[in-house]
Design a protein around this motif. Structure first.
Motif, mmCIF file in Angstrom:
data_model
loop_
_atom_site.group_PDB
_atom_site.id
_atom_site.type_symbol
_atom_site.label_atom_id
_atom_site.label_comp_id
_atom_site.label_asym_id
_atom_site.label_seq_id
_atom_site.Cartn_x
_atom_site.Cartn_y
_atom_site.Cartn_z
ATOM 1 N N GLN A 138 0.821 -1.210 0.000
ATOM 2 C CA GLN A 138 0.000 0.000 0.000
ATOM 3 C C GLN A 138 0.854 1.259 0.000
ATOM 4 O OE1 GLN A 138 -2.542 -0.396 3.387
ATOM 5 N NE2 GLN A 138 -3.702 -2.120 2.523
ATOM 6 N N ILE A 139 1.957 1.233 0.731
ATOM 7 C CA ILE A 139 2.835 2.409 0.770
ATOM 8 C C ILE A 139 3.567 2.560 -0.555
ATOM 9 C CG2 ILE A 139 4.885 3.374 1.894
ATOM 10 C CD1 ILE A 139 3.885 2.170 4.501
ATOM 11 N N ARG A 140 3.942 1.463 -1.177
ATOM 12 C CA ARG A 140 4.600 1.539 -2.487
ATOM 13 C C ARG A 140 3.649 2.134 -3.535
ATOM 14 N NH1 ARG A 140 9.402 -1.402 -2.995
ATOM 15 N NH2 ARG A 140 9.780 -2.986 -1.387
ATOM 16 N N GLU A 141 2.393 1.721 -3.490
ATOM 17 C CA GLU A 141 1.416 2.151 -4.490
ATOM 18 C C GLU A 141 0.666 3.413 -4.086
ATOM 19 O OE1 GLU A 141 -1.082 -1.219 -4.951
ATOM 20 O OE2 GLU A 141 0.453 -2.443 -5.973
ATOM 21 N N ARG A 142 1.020 3.985 -2.934
ATOM 22 C CA ARG A 142 0.379 5.209 -2.419
ATOM 23 C C ARG A 142 -1.122 5.018 -2.211
ATOM 24 N NH1 ARG A 142 3.648 9.634 -2.572
ATOM 25 N NH2 ARG A 142 5.603 9.434 -3.744
ATOM 26 N N THR A 143 -1.517 3.831 -1.778
ATOM 27 C CA THR A 143 -2.920 3.572 -1.476
ATOM 28 C C THR A 143 -3.149 3.433 0.031
ATOM 29 O OG1 THR A 143 -2.547 1.184 -1.770
ATOM 30 C CG2 THR A 143 -3.301 2.442 -3.696
ATOM 31 N N HIS A 144 -2.127 3.717 0.817
ATOM 32 C CA HIS A 144 -2.267 3.655 2.272
ATOM 33 C C HIS A 144 -3.240 4.735 2.734
ATOM 34 C CE1 HIS A 144 -1.029 3.967 6.561
ATOM 35 N NE2 HIS A 144 -0.793 2.675 6.417
ATOM 36 N N TRP A 145 -4.016 4.428 3.765
ATOM 37 C CA TRP A 145 -5.056 5.368 4.215
ATOM 38 C C TRP A 145 -4.476 6.697 4.692
ATOM 39 C CZ3 TRP A 145 -5.109 7.250 9.207
ATOM 40 C CH2 TRP A 145 -4.281 6.594 10.128
ATOM 41 N N ASN A 146 -3.204 6.687 5.104
ATOM 42 C CA ASN A 146 -2.578 7.913 5.614
ATOM 43 C C ASN A 146 -1.429 8.378 4.726
ATOM 44 O OD1 ASN A 146 -2.407 10.003 7.501
ATOM 45 N ND2 ASN A 146 -0.915 8.918 8.760
ATOM 46 N N SER A 147 -1.520 8.067 3.433
ATOM 47 C CA SER A 147 -0.411 8.380 2.528
ATOM 48 C C SER A 147 -0.107 9.868 2.477
ATOM 49 C CB SER A 147 -0.722 7.869 1.118
ATOM 50 O OG SER A 147 -0.797 6.457 1.105
ATOM 51 N N ALA A 148 -1.129 10.704 2.559
ATOM 52 C CA ALA A 148 -0.915 12.148 2.437
ATOM 53 C C ALA A 148 -0.108 12.724 3.593
ATOM 54 C CB ALA A 148 -2.260 12.863 2.341
ATOM 55 N N SER A 149 -0.139 12.060 4.732
ATOM 56 C CA SER A 149 0.548 12.588 5.926
ATOM 57 C C SER A 149 1.857 11.871 6.237
ATOM 58 C CB SER A 149 -0.382 12.488 7.143
ATOM 59 O OG SER A 149 -1.591 13.174 6.919
ATOM 60 N N LEU A 150 2.218 10.864 5.449
ATOM 61 C CA LEU A 150 3.434 10.110 5.747
ATOM 62 C C LEU A 150 4.672 10.934 5.442
ATOM 63 C CD1 LEU A 150 2.577 6.517 4.467
ATOM 64 C CD2 LEU A 150 2.459 7.417 6.776
ATOM 65 N N GLN A 151 5.662 10.818 6.317
ATOM 66 C CA GLN A 151 6.953 11.474 6.143
ATOM 67 C C GLN A 151 8.051 10.429 6.283
ATOM 68 O OE1 GLN A 151 7.434 14.619 5.296
ATOM 69 N NE2 GLN A 151 5.263 15.165 5.392
ATOM 70 N N PRO A 152 8.956 10.309 5.302
ATOM 71 C CA PRO A 152 10.019 9.300 5.424
ATOM 72 C C PRO A 152 10.924 9.576 6.618
ATOM 73 C CG PRO A 152 10.450 10.794 3.587
ATOM 74 C CD PRO A 152 9.077 11.118 4.073
ATOM 75 N N MET A 153 11.083 8.584 7.466
ATOM 76 C CA MET A 153 11.902 8.722 8.671
ATOM 77 C C MET A 153 12.757 7.478 8.836
ATOM 78 S SD MET A 153 9.128 10.413 11.313
ATOM 79 C CE MET A 153 10.403 10.837 12.504
#
Length: 237
Positions: A138-153
């Motif tokens: 989901q994170i690879r395909e940007r379909t995660h429910w919180n994709s808009a707020s994710l920050q790489p850490m």
């Protein structure tokens, strides 16, 4: 070395409160320090811990406790359990356990790994941060429910894994990667100086006399002299 009780401090609390055993006897049975047992008796250690009866849990017998109370130097012996539990073998397979306080940071760590180390496989990311394959997808395909707020850490900074574990997985991924083979890009353009030099050589090859041996001056004058004498004979006739 014998194994101690299941809940050593809770068992020590019960023995302090309900028996007249010496601190050294309780410490030896519970695998604690005698000063720690003294602190339990003074209320400075294990405050708020409810005592656990070792008799009802089958770890001690009443006769064993009475025998130890009569002799201060007697060491308590743990009762042999009648139920044999199968030995649990520790395995490193499966996702890494992540504390509850850090679980909300896992998507950010996954995003960091996907961006900075795309060579890592899903199984390696699962081992590093303790996630699931569907979450990684989901994170690879940007379909995660919180994709808009994710920050790489960095997962090391977040405390999800150690730098040694991360370096090990990165090195393993690099070793598993097949050797890079340069694809056939077809004919490529040559530099101008090379292409122009080849053009000049080709033009010289088509010139008459190219490749023939150079004639010396005597042979050239001899041919001219013979042609002139033939012309004079023709005029005489």
């Amino acid at each position: 070395m014998s194994q101690g009780p299941l809940m050593p401090k809770a068992t020590a609390v019960w023995l302090v409160e309900n028996t007249s055993l010496a601190f050294e006897q309780i410490a030896d049975f519970c695998k604690l320090h005698p000063l720690e047992v003294k602190g339990i008796a003074d209320g400075e250690v294990a405050a708020g811990i409810k005592g656990l009866d070792p008799i009802t849990t089958g770890q001690l017998t009443r006769d064993e406790i009475e025998k130890a109370q009569k002799s201060p130097h007697y060491k308590l012996k743990q009762a042999v359990s009648k139920v044999k539990l199968p030995e649990v073998k520790r395995t490193t397979k499966g996702p890494r356990y992540t504390p509850l306080s850090r679980r909300q940071d896992r998507p950010n760590a996954i995003l960091w790994l996907v961006r900075n180390h795309p060579e890592l496989k899903d199984a390696q990311i699962i081992r590093l941060v303790g996630t699931t394959k569907s979450t990684i997808q989901q994170i690879r395909e940007r379909t995660h429910w919180n994709s808009a707020s994710l920050q790489p850490m960095d997962p090391v900074t977040l405390g999800l894994c150690t730098q040694i574990d991360l370096d090990f997985e990165v090195q393993r991924a690099a070793a598993d990667r097949p050797a890079h083979v340069q694809a056939d890009a077809g004919a490529s353009l040559l530099p101008a100086e090379v292409s122009t030099a080849q053009a000049y050589e080709a033009e010289d090859d088509h010139r008459p006399g190219r490749g023939d041996e150079r004639l010396d001056a005597d042979s050239v004058f001899a041919k001219l002299k013979g042609r002139r004498s033939e012309d004079e004979d023709d005029e005489a006739y």
